[in-house]
Structures are given as C-alpha cells and as structure tokens.
Design an enzyme around this catalytic site. Structure first.
Site, PDB file in Angstrom:
ATOM      1  N   LYS A  83       0.823  -1.210   0.000  1.00 58.63           N
ATOM      2  CA  LYS A  83       0.000   0.000   0.000  1.00 58.63           C
ATOM      3  C   LYS A  83       0.856   1.258   0.000  1.00 58.63           C
ATOM      4  O   LYS A  83       0.474   2.277  -0.547  1.00 58.63           O
ATOM      5  CB  LYS A  83      -0.873   0.010   1.255  1.00 58.63           C
ATOM      6  CG  LYS A  83      -2.117  -0.808   1.069  1.00 58.63           C
ATOM      7  CD  LYS A  83      -3.172  -0.420   2.070  1.00 58.63           C
ATOM      8  CE  LYS A  83      -4.377  -1.306   1.858  1.00 58.63           C
ATOM      9  NZ  LYS A  83      -4.996  -1.748   3.067  1.00 58.63           N
ATOM     10  N   ARG A  84       1.987   1.146   0.655  1.00 62.32           N
ATOM     11  CA  ARG A  84       2.928   2.269   0.735  1.00 62.32           C
ATOM     12  C   ARG A  84       3.288   2.790  -0.667  1.00 62.32           C
ATOM     13  O   ARG A  84       3.568   3.949  -0.868  1.00 62.32           O
ATOM     14  CB  ARG A  84       4.186   1.735   1.424  1.00 62.32           C
ATOM     15  CG  ARG A  84       5.052   2.695   2.119  1.00 62.32           C
ATOM     16  CD  ARG A  84       5.930   1.935   3.129  1.00 62.32           C
ATOM     17  NE  ARG A  84       6.296   0.599   2.669  1.00 62.32           N
ATOM     18  CZ  ARG A  84       7.365   0.319   1.922  1.00 62.32           C
ATOM     19  NH1 ARG A  84       8.159   1.286   1.526  1.00 62.32           N
ATOM     20  NH2 ARG A  84       7.629  -0.927   1.563  1.00 62.32           N
TER      21      ARG A  84
END
Ligand code: GLU
Length: 488
Positions: free
Chosen positions: A254-255
């Site tokens: 997700k980063r």
C-alpha cells in the site's frame, strides 16, 4: 483440436490486489490472443480465511476491467462446478485412490503431537517438517486409530529419493531434491483439500493447458508435479510471472500506492488505463511503446515477451497514463464517467436531467487537461456548480490595485458583459480586452479580478470560455456579489 485453456483461480479472502489482477489480465490476454478459453475458478477451500463480499469484489473488478470469463461463476461451463467447495467428493475420491496405491496415507497425529514434534525439531536445530510417523503405521495400528474415532488428514507420501524437475516457460528447468520436501497434507480432517491438491486435480479435470501465475508459487510447483506423476497425469505448462516491486525495489504494498482494485475504481482510474498499465508490468512489446489499446494488447500479447526481471510498479506512471486516457475520451463519454464523482461530492443531484448533463459536457473540455483522475473533477469544477462561492474577498484586489479601483473595474466589466447580447467566449473577449486600456489597468489585473469574482479562484481554465459555460447571468450575479464583498 488443441485449445489454449487458462484459469484465474483467486481465493475469496479479500478484495483482489493489483498484483492478483495482473495475473488475471495476463491469463485473459493469453487466452484471447490464442483464441482459447479463460476460466474463473474460485479456490474457497480455506474456510477460515473466507471474507464475505470478496467473491463479488473479484467478479466486479474483472467485469470493470472487461476481463470476461468463458467458464466459471454465473457462466457455468462444461467442467462445473467452478467453486472448489462444491467439488469435495472429487478430491476425496482421488485422495482415496492415492491412499489405496500407497502414494498417500492417512495421518492420525494430533495437533498436540505435531506441536511437540515441531518444538523438538526447533530445539535440535532441525528443519521443520512432519516426521512421517503415520507413513509407517501397520494396518493394525491404523485400525486402532480408526476404532478410536480419530479423523485423519491425508498426507502425500513424497518419494524419498531422486529429484523432480519441471520446465517453466519463464524460468527454464526447475529441479528440487525430493527428500527436502515434507509429506504435505492433501486433505484436511474436515474433508476439504489443501491448495496443493485441489489445484492439481482441478487444473487437470478442467483441461487447463497453461498455468500462468505469480512467481511466489514456483517453490510449490514441484509438489504439484509430483502429484501429477502420482496420479499418472501429464502436467500442464507452467509460466510464473515476474514479481512486482515498488520503485524502491521492495515488495509491492500500500505504501507504493498499490491497493485493491475497488480502490482504483473509487479513486477515479479508468479501466482502459489500468489494463494498459498492468499489461506493462512484466510484458513489453518493443521496450518503448507504452500506449496499447485493448485490441492491440490482444493482438500482441504472448509469453515470449514476458520477462523474468521484477516489474516495477510506478504510481506516477499510472497517473500519467490515466490522464492520457481521460484526454482521449470523447467529451460525452468523459462527462458520463464524471457524473458519479460529481454526485458523490454533492455537486450534482442523484437525478441528473438532460440540461445538467449537457452542462457537464460543456465543462469537460475546459478541465480535461487539468485532471489525471476522475476523482479530481469535483475539486476542478466545483465553482461551476456551487450556488455561492466561498473565498477570500482580498483575492479580488489584484497586485497594484486598490479596493476602490477594483470596484471600478468590476463594475465596468459587469456593465460591458450585460450590454453584450451574446455570451460567446470570443465576443466576451472582444468586449473585455479593450476595457483594460480604457480603465488604464493591465489586462492581467482586469482579467484577474473578473476571474476571482466569477470563480473564486486565481487559477482556472481560460476565462472567457469559463464564463461562456457558466452563463453570463450567473457570471453577472457573481460579479455583483464580489463587488459587495470587496474590502472597505
Ligand atoms: N488460489 C491461489 C491464489 O489465490 C491460486 C494460485 C494458482 O494460480 O495456482 O493465489
């Protein structure tokens, strides 16, 4: 006749991640390129990890991207059912066959025993793995366990000698020493198969010719090949797709802006852009061309141009590509796609009639260069819809001008627009441009004041086009309000 048959086999354990969808897309492209079949199979045998709603999310995601399946849920097909949870008796029958042939065995070890065994292995610094105790039970010992009512699992009896090799279309020959593998569980005590077993049975029974999947499954494949051999079956071809990494070359997360496919839809990405972008995560045509229509992808996609080096997921590239596709859309089409975003932002009512639709279609050409995501449209167009503009009145007073002078030029502009019968952009410009000379201000100052009065902002699409779309009546009312709001 030989037909390519591939499958996408998600587990409904959450909304599909962008990496899962890349697997689906490559399978779909491969099937379409070869005139084959794309099968959707639901691997729902891990009952504890099932997440309600994820099957719908998977199917919605595929449909949104236009990755239609030829067989599977809702479609049916010659190899029904396509849910593994509905195929239990099939797996059980093959497990029994392997047990009867001595290639698999029931294991009665309790959870406690297995835990204690693992603990001892750890203390002795040995690799973890089942110690094969039940592999060597006598028939009598087996009957004793059965008489006690212990429900066994079924384990695969790994050949203890030799090695297993399979040919990976991407990675060449992959060889593993058999003895390092564990006697893995094929069938759990609840009668459900494990992934390794059901994937083999189903790929065979569903006549899958090519298995295209993420490369995290490479270490599992020799086990699968052993099962094929034990069952006397020819394995399909395997092609493991390159891993997807973030720009910092760590595992995609997700980063890096990689989220579920549902989130991409909500964020205002176009399916065309996602398909094009995902196709380039591991495949390339000539290493240079970036934009491919769906038809071009189908025509050109093949495994010989899929690489083995990690694919890098760059969100900025996706955003750029999305902007590209937004600008390619006809205004009417783009307007239709923007409507839900404008509605969600409260700028449009739930029921949009023909007038409002036409209004949005007129706004589209003004903002299409300014957005890369559909979700950016509310911010970019808000002043076209709001009844009242909320802004800092001080913004009206342009550099080098006083509030009084601003009042004068806004009044003059107001009267000039009112006197001009037409609200066409070209006519407005003809009327307003000479006014700057008359009022002895710079055009930038005059237009700047009008721009803020009419939109509340200092940066907008071209001023006259903006007024023309907004409508002169509304523009005049806003200039009046701006004059009233001027700082004393
Ligand atoms: N159910 C597995 C998954 O979710 C499928 C792996 C495979 O394609 O064999 O990734």
């Amino acid at each position: 006749m030989y037909t390519v048959r591939v499958r996408f086999a998600p587990s409904p354990t959450g909304t599909p991640h962008i990496g899962n969808i890349r697997t689906a897309l490559f399978n779909w492209l491969f099937a379409r390129h070869h005139g084959g079949k794309f099968v959707l199979r639901i691997e729902d045998t891990d009952r504890e990890r099932l997440v309600p709603g994820s099957l719908e999310a998977i199917m919605d995601g595929l449909r949104w991207l236009g990755l239609d399946w030829d067989e599977g849920p809702e479609m049916g097909g010659p190899y029904e059912p396509y849910f593994q949870s509905q195929r239990l008796s099939t797996y059980q029958a093959y497990a029994e066959q392997l047990v009867a042939e001595g290639k698999a065995y029931p294991c009665y070890c309790s959870k406690e025993r297995l835990e204690a065994m693992r603990e001892e292995q750890k203390q002795r610094g040995e690799p973890a793995g089942y110690d094969r105790r039940c592999r060597y039970l006598t028939p009598r010992e087996r009957s004793e366990f059965e008489a006690q009512g212990v429900t066994p699992v079924v384990r695969f009896a790994i050949p203890l000698e030799g090695e297993t090799t399979y040919h990976d279309l991407m990675h060449g020959d992959v060889t593993i020493q058999n003895r390092i593998l564990d006697d893995f569980v094929m069938l759990k005590s609840d009668g459900y198969p494990t992934y390794h077993f059901s994937v083999v049975v189903d790929d065979r029974l569903m006549a899958i010719t090519h298995v295209l999947r993420a490369d995290e499954w490479i270490p599992s494949t020799p086990r699968h090949v052993m099962l094929y051999q034990a069952l006397g079956w020819q394995p399909p071809q395997f092609a493991h797709l390159p891993i997807i990494l973030g720009p910092d070359r760590t595992k995609l997360s997700k980063r890096h802006g990689a989220t579920s496919i549902t989130a991409y839809e909500e964020d205002g990405y176009l399916p065309e852009a996602i398909v094009n972008f995902l196709a380039l995560l591991g495949w390339s045509y000539d290493g240079v061309t970036e934009i491919f229509s769906r038809g071009e992808l189908v025509a050109r996609f093949d495994l010989d141009r899929v690489g083995t080096t990690p694919a890098i997921f760059a969100r900025e590239k996706l955003d750029w590509m999305n902007g590209y596709y937004i600008r390619q859309l006809p205004a009417v089409d783009l307007a239709a796609r923007l409507l839900p975003f404008l509605q969600k932002a409260g700028l449009l009512p739930a029921d949009v009639g023909p007038d409002l639709t036409a209004y949005v279609e007129a706004i589209v050409p003004l903002i299409r260069e300014r957005i890369n995501l559909l979700s950016e449209a509310p911010q970019a167009t808000e002043y076209f819809f709001r009844e009242e503009l909320r802004y800092e009145p001080g913004l009206l007073v342009q550099k080098g001008l006083t509030p009084e002078k601003t009042r004068t030029i806004l009044l003059a502009a107001r009267n000039a627009i009112a006197a001009q019968g037409s609200c066409e952009a070209a006519r407005l410009e003809e009327t307003l441009r000479p006014l700057a000379v008359e009022l002895e201000v710079k055009t930038g100052q005059l237009f700047g004041a009008i721009r803020v009065a009419v939109t509340g902002r200092t940066a907008t699409p071209p001023l006259f086009e903006t007024i023309a779309v907004l409508g002169c009546q509304k523009a005049l009312a806003r200039i009046d309000e701006a004059i009233a709001a001027l700082p004393g």
